[in-house]
Design a protein around this motif. Structure first.
Motif, PDB file in Angstrom:
ATOM      1  N   VAL A  42       0.836  -1.207   0.000  1.00 38.26           N
ATOM      2  CA  VAL A  42       0.000   0.000   0.000  1.00 38.26           C
ATOM      3  C   VAL A  42       0.865   1.249   0.000  1.00 38.26           C
ATOM      4  CG1 VAL A  42      -1.612   1.365   1.391  1.00 38.26           C
ATOM      5  CG2 VAL A  42      -2.028  -1.062   1.034  1.00 38.26           C
ATOM      6  N   LEU A  43       1.909   1.269   0.827  1.00 36.36           N
ATOM      7  CA  LEU A  43       2.781   2.437   0.889  1.00 36.36           C
ATOM      8  C   LEU A  43       3.509   2.660  -0.439  1.00 36.36           C
ATOM      9  CD1 LEU A  43       4.233   2.054   4.497  1.00 36.36           C
ATOM     10  CD2 LEU A  43       2.461   3.639   3.699  1.00 36.36           C
ATOM     11  N   GLU A  44       3.958   1.586  -1.077  1.00 33.04           N
ATOM     12  CA  GLU A  44       4.611   1.716  -2.379  1.00 33.04           C
ATOM     13  C   GLU A  44       3.644   2.251  -3.425  1.00 33.04           C
ATOM     14  OE1 GLU A  44       6.643  -1.844  -3.657  1.00 33.04           O
ATOM     15  OE2 GLU A  44       7.684  -2.017  -1.734  1.00 33.04           O
ATOM     16  N   GLU A  45       2.411   1.771  -3.404  1.00 33.95           N
ATOM     17  CA  GLU A  45       1.420   2.245  -4.361  1.00 33.95           C
ATOM     18  C   GLU A  45       1.086   3.711  -4.129  1.00 33.95           C
ATOM     19  OE1 GLU A  45       0.085   0.694  -7.230  1.00 33.95           O
ATOM     20  OE2 GLU A  45       1.898  -0.391  -6.680  1.00 33.95           O
ATOM     21  N   GLN A  46       1.035   4.137  -2.882  1.00 34.13           N
ATOM     22  CA  GLN A  46       0.776   5.547  -2.601  1.00 34.13           C
ATOM     23  C   GLN A  46       1.868   6.424  -3.197  1.00 34.13           C
ATOM     24  OE1 GLN A  46       0.085   5.795   1.700  1.00 34.13           O
ATOM     25  NE2 GLN A  46      -1.925   6.583   1.176  1.00 34.13           N
ATOM     26  N   GLN A  47       3.104   5.988  -3.089  1.00 38.04           N
ATOM     27  CA  GLN A  47       4.200   6.747  -3.681  1.00 38.04           C
ATOM     28  C   GLN A  47       4.071   6.791  -5.205  1.00 38.04           C
ATOM     29  OE1 GLN A  47       6.725   8.627  -2.450  1.00 38.04           O
ATOM     30  NE2 GLN A  47       5.604   8.399  -0.537  1.00 38.04           N
ATOM     31  N   ARG A  48       3.698   5.670  -5.781  1.00 44.65           N
ATOM     32  CA  ARG A  48       3.514   5.611  -7.231  1.00 44.65           C
ATOM     33  C   ARG A  48       2.399   6.554  -7.665  1.00 44.65           C
ATOM     34  NH1 ARG A  48       0.987   2.532 -11.190  1.00 44.65           N
ATOM     35  NH2 ARG A  48      -0.256   1.384  -9.698  1.00 44.65           N
ATOM     36  N   PHE A  49       1.312   6.586  -6.909  1.00 41.17           N
ATOM     37  CA  PHE A  49       0.196   7.477  -7.227  1.00 41.17           C
ATOM     38  C   PHE A  49       0.611   8.940  -7.116  1.00 41.17           C
ATOM     39  CE2 PHE A  49      -2.922   4.032  -5.627  1.00 41.17           C
ATOM     40  CZ  PHE A  49      -2.812   3.352  -6.826  1.00 41.17           C
ATOM     41  N   ALA A  50       1.398   9.261  -6.100  1.00 42.97           N
ATOM     42  CA  ALA A  50       1.850  10.640  -5.927  1.00 42.97           C
ATOM     43  C   ALA A  50       2.705  11.075  -7.114  1.00 42.97           C
ATOM     44  CB  ALA A  50       2.642  10.785  -4.622  1.00 42.97           C
ATOM     45  N   GLU A  70      -1.590  15.784  -0.663  1.00 42.11           N
ATOM     46  CA  GLU A  70      -2.721  15.078  -0.036  1.00 42.11           C
ATOM     47  C   GLU A  70      -2.437  13.584   0.068  1.00 42.11           C
ATOM     48  OE1 GLU A  70      -6.101  14.381   1.988  1.00 42.11           O
ATOM     49  OE2 GLU A  70      -5.221  16.330   1.532  1.00 42.11           O
ATOM     50  N   ILE A  71      -1.852  13.017  -0.971  1.00 39.67           N
ATOM     51  CA  ILE A  71      -1.503  11.594  -0.939  1.00 39.67           C
ATOM     52  C   ILE A  71      -0.482  11.348   0.170  1.00 39.67           C
ATOM     53  CG2 ILE A  71      -0.339   9.747  -2.209  1.00 39.67           C
ATOM     54  CD1 ILE A  71      -1.689  10.903  -4.764  1.00 39.67           C
ATOM     55  N   ARG A  72       0.481  12.222   0.298  1.00 37.28           N
ATOM     56  CA  ARG A  72       1.499  12.058   1.352  1.00 37.28           C
ATOM     57  C   ARG A  72       0.890  12.216   2.749  1.00 37.28           C
ATOM     58  NH1 ARG A  72       4.258  14.666  -2.754  1.00 37.28           N
ATOM     59  NH2 ARG A  72       5.768  13.309  -3.747  1.00 37.28           N
ATOM     60  N   ARG A  73      -0.087  13.133   2.896  1.00 27.56           N
ATOM     61  CA  ARG A  73      -0.759  13.289   4.198  1.00 27.56           C
ATOM     62  C   ARG A  73      -1.498  12.007   4.576  1.00 27.56           C
ATOM     63  NH1 ARG A  73      -1.311  18.601   2.770  1.00 27.56           N
ATOM     64  NH2 ARG A  73      -3.259  18.347   1.650  1.00 27.56           N
ATOM     65  N   THR A  74      -2.149  11.388   3.603  1.00 26.01           N
ATOM     66  CA  THR A  74      -2.858  10.137   3.915  1.00 26.01           C
ATOM     67  C   THR A  74      -1.861   9.037   4.243  1.00 26.01           C
ATOM     68  OG1 THR A  74      -3.037   9.470   1.590  1.00 26.01           O
ATOM     69  CG2 THR A  74      -4.876  10.708   2.509  1.00 26.01           C
ATOM     70  N   GLU A  75      -0.683   9.089   3.626  1.00 25.08           N
ATOM     71  CA  GLU A  75       0.344   8.096   3.927  1.00 25.08           C
ATOM     72  C   GLU A  75       0.818   8.249   5.367  1.00 25.08           C
ATOM     73  OE1 GLU A  75       4.696   6.590   2.310  1.00 25.08           O
ATOM     74  OE2 GLU A  75       3.851   8.429   1.522  1.00 25.08           O
ATOM     75  N   VAL A  76       1.046   9.472   5.806  1.00 24.31           N
ATOM     76  CA  VAL A  76       1.475   9.727   7.189  1.00 24.31           C
ATOM     77  C   VAL A  76       0.405   9.234   8.164  1.00 24.31           C
ATOM     78  CG1 VAL A  76       1.949  11.552   8.871  1.00 24.31           C
ATOM     79  CG2 VAL A  76       3.008  11.623   6.610  1.00 24.31           C
ATOM     80  N   SER A  77      -0.846   9.501   7.829  1.00 26.50           N
ATOM     81  CA  SER A  77      -1.948   9.044   8.674  1.00 26.50           C
ATOM     82  C   SER A  77      -2.002   7.522   8.724  1.00 26.50           C
ATOM     83  CB  SER A  77      -3.265   9.604   8.137  1.00 26.50           C
ATOM     84  OG  SER A  77      -4.347   9.105   8.872  1.00 26.50           O
TER      85      SER A  77
END
Length: 86
Positions: A42-50, A70-77
């Protein structure tokens, strides 16, 4: 469904496929390994999406940075919530 529940269901399915009879500690270790793998994916995909958002919105850099932020904020959360599970 939480990551923990998904991991537990996957562990049960794997045990069934293997027709094994693991003890509670082994099931717990398998569940944690699955959960960790799902979280990493999930974390890798979030980076890819960003990165994709920034690449796709290159004409509008302000929008690209807002989406990436916003994608990075959701990742931190997500990381904070997952850390609380441990």
């Amino acid at each position: 469904m939480s990551f923990a529940e998904l991991a537990k269901d996957a562990a049960k399915e794997i045990v069934g496929i293997l027709e094994a009879s693991p003890n509670e500690e082994q099931i717990s270790r398998v569940t944690k390994a699955i959960e960790r793998t799902v979280i990493e994916a999930v974390l890798e995909e979030q980076q890819r999406f960003a990165h994709a958002a920034i690449d796709c919105c290159s004409a509008d850099q302000d929008m690209a940075h807002k989406i990436g932020a916003e994608i990075r904020r959701t990742e931190v959360s997500l990381i904070a919530n997952l850390s609380a599970l441990r």
